[in-house]
Scaffold this active site. Structure first.
Site, short mmCIF file in Angstrom:
data_model
loop_
_atom_site.label_atom_id
_atom_site.label_comp_id
_atom_site.label_asym_id
_atom_site.label_seq_id
_atom_site.Cartn_x
_atom_site.Cartn_y
_atom_site.Cartn_z
N GLU A 289 0.83 -1.21 0.00
CA GLU A 289 0.00 0.00 0.00
C GLU A 289 0.87 1.26 0.00
O GLU A 289 0.54 2.26 -0.65
CB GLU A 289 -0.92 0.00 1.22
CG GLU A 289 -1.95 -1.12 1.24
CD GLU A 289 -2.88 -1.07 0.06
OE1 GLU A 289 -3.16 0.03 -0.45
OE2 GLU A 289 -3.33 -2.14 -0.38
N ASP B 142 3.51 -4.07 -5.88
CA ASP B 142 4.12 -5.34 -5.46
C ASP B 142 5.64 -5.27 -5.63
O ASP B 142 6.40 -5.72 -4.75
CB ASP B 142 3.57 -6.50 -6.29
CG ASP B 142 2.20 -6.96 -5.83
OD1 ASP B 142 1.76 -6.53 -4.74
OD2 ASP B 142 1.55 -7.74 -6.56
#
Length: 436
Positions: free
Chosen positions: A294, A375
């Site tokens: 995040e 990611d």
């Protein structure tokens, strides 16, 4: 402004069957989405997980995930058909002009203005739509989710949530709708610019107000206790100069066993909220890895980019609406002998469905690209294994679909599927090790 007005006049054809056009658009969209849903339904009948997941997902878990996804797919076929029939009946039997007339008759003579009538119309329209869809919500919560062990709501909690949502719709929706219509009334054909500024201000205010005033109506949000997890998250934030001001835990388990985490706040003051279900299901490094992902969105300015694209989209919608707001043939086709701005906006939204679907397709493609980048950010921050473990646990605990038809995914998914994310993480980790 003359260009916009002239453009709108090109489509104002007396006697033209706009109702038929919208019915055609609605049926075409339903046909496309049903076809994609059918393709995905066939994938859900597969007996083995994708190759990249065979070593990390138990066969029993995969089969249970497939059963849950099939149950949701079956329910989706029914709810989509239910919604289609509802929309077609609303169009065929001129429900909108009926509710508009009802709203006008309810109001005292002194309040029979377009704005007041529009407010009552919208409340009646939304209330009826909510009641009609209530059986689907009840079935989804107390039958489908209950069957697979996800539902934690009691009937009383469900009922109180329903009432709170109606109350919020009134308390927040009425002033916003009044402001929306007043701007159109005051600024005439130049309303689109001021309406865009108004909606931008509303979004910023709601972004700040929602976690403080609205979220607590539904969930208990408490400071994350001192301990290993809090220290790990604070160290992560400090490592990347993330302006973390507050760290919370939310009782998501009160309603469901599904898990999540999110950021909110102004650019210089951020808060992190972690679901108690995520904490319960994952280790400290795994939760931290999810937050590193995040934080990657924040570091790479993904939220800002999506916000700017969203604002350009909203502005373009208002500009196009300005060209249709005086289209007499559009209103007449649906049984209106006046031209209420709210009704025009709703009908214009129906006409805009093909463009919106195309835009959403590209937005979801962009969103999946951003997910890969976030990611990769977490992998570069040395959370490769923890992120993979966290993603696997999230999919296992949530019984998320682990195998997806590519066309269905491209149209519906804002995130890559688990197999794609695991493969991309491994590839990024291998590249990282080669560089070192």
């Amino acid at each position: 402004m003359e260009v916009i007005k002239t453009f709108g006049e090109l489509f104002d054809w007396p006697g033209f069957n706009w109702k038929g056009v919208i019915v055609g658009i609605t049926l075409a969209k339903y046909g496309l989405e049903t076809y994609l849903n059918f393709r995905q339904h066939q994938v859900l009948k597969r007996k083995e997980p994708p190759k990249v997941l065979k070593s990390v997902i138990k066969q029993e878990t995969f089969e249970k995930s497939q059963k849950y996804s099939i149950a949701k797919s079956n329910f989706g076929f029914f709810s989509d058909l239910y919604g289609l029939v509802q929309n077609l009946l609303i169009i065929k039997y001129d429900v909108m002009p009926f509710i508009w007339s009802l709203a006008s008759n309810i109001l005292p003579l002194a309040y029979k203005t377009e704005i007041y009538t529009s407010i009552v119309f919208m409340l009646l329209f939304q209330l009826s739509a909510t009641i009609v869809s209530l059986p689907l919500s009840i079935y989804s919560t107390f039958v489908l989710e209950e069957k697979f062990g996800f539902n934690k709501q009691t009937p009383w909690l469900f009922f109180t949530d329903f009432l709170k949502q109606l109350l919020l719709l009134t308390v927040i929706g009425v002033p916003l709708l009044a402001g929306f219509l007043k701007i159109i009334d005051i600024f005439g054909d130049t309303f689109f610019f001021y309406l865009w500024l108004f909606m931008l201000a509303v979004q910023v205010i709601m972004y700040a107000v929602y976690p403080v005033l609205i979220q607590p109506l539904f969930n208990k949000v408490t400071p994350l206790p001192e301990g290993e997890l809090r220290s790990s998250v604070e160290q992560l934030a400090a490592k990347f100069s993330f302006p973390l001001k507050k760290l919370y835990e939310i009782d998501g388990s009160r309603r469901s066993t599904h898990s999540n985490a999110y950021f909110y706040g102004l650019p210089w003051s951020k808060q992190i909220v972690i679901y108690d279900t995520l904490i319960a299901q994952s280790t400290v490094p795994e939760v931290t890895a999810v937050l590193a992902h995040e934080l990657g969105h924040w570091s790479l300015s993904h939220t800002t980019k999506l916000l700017l694209i969203g604002q350009a989209h909203i502005f373009s919608i208002f500009v196009l609406f300005a060209s249709f707001i005086h289209n007499k043939s559009l209103y007449a086709s649906f049984g209106f002998n006046t031209q209420p701005a709210l009704v025009g906006f709703l009908l214009f939204g129906d006409l805009l469905q093909p463009i919106d679907s195309l835009l959403q397709f590209f937005m979801k493609h962009l969103s999946r690209k951003f997910e890969y980048q976030a990611d990769a950010f977490a992998v570069d921050a040395d959370y490769s294994e923890d992120l993979k473990n966290a993603l696997i646990k999230l999919h296992v605990e949530n019984l998320s679909a682990m195998d997806v038809d590519p066309l269905y995914s491209a149209y519906n998914y804002s995130h890559p599927i688990l197999a794609e994310r695991i493969a991309a993480i491994d590839e990024r980790e291998n590249m990282k090790q080669k560089k070192n």
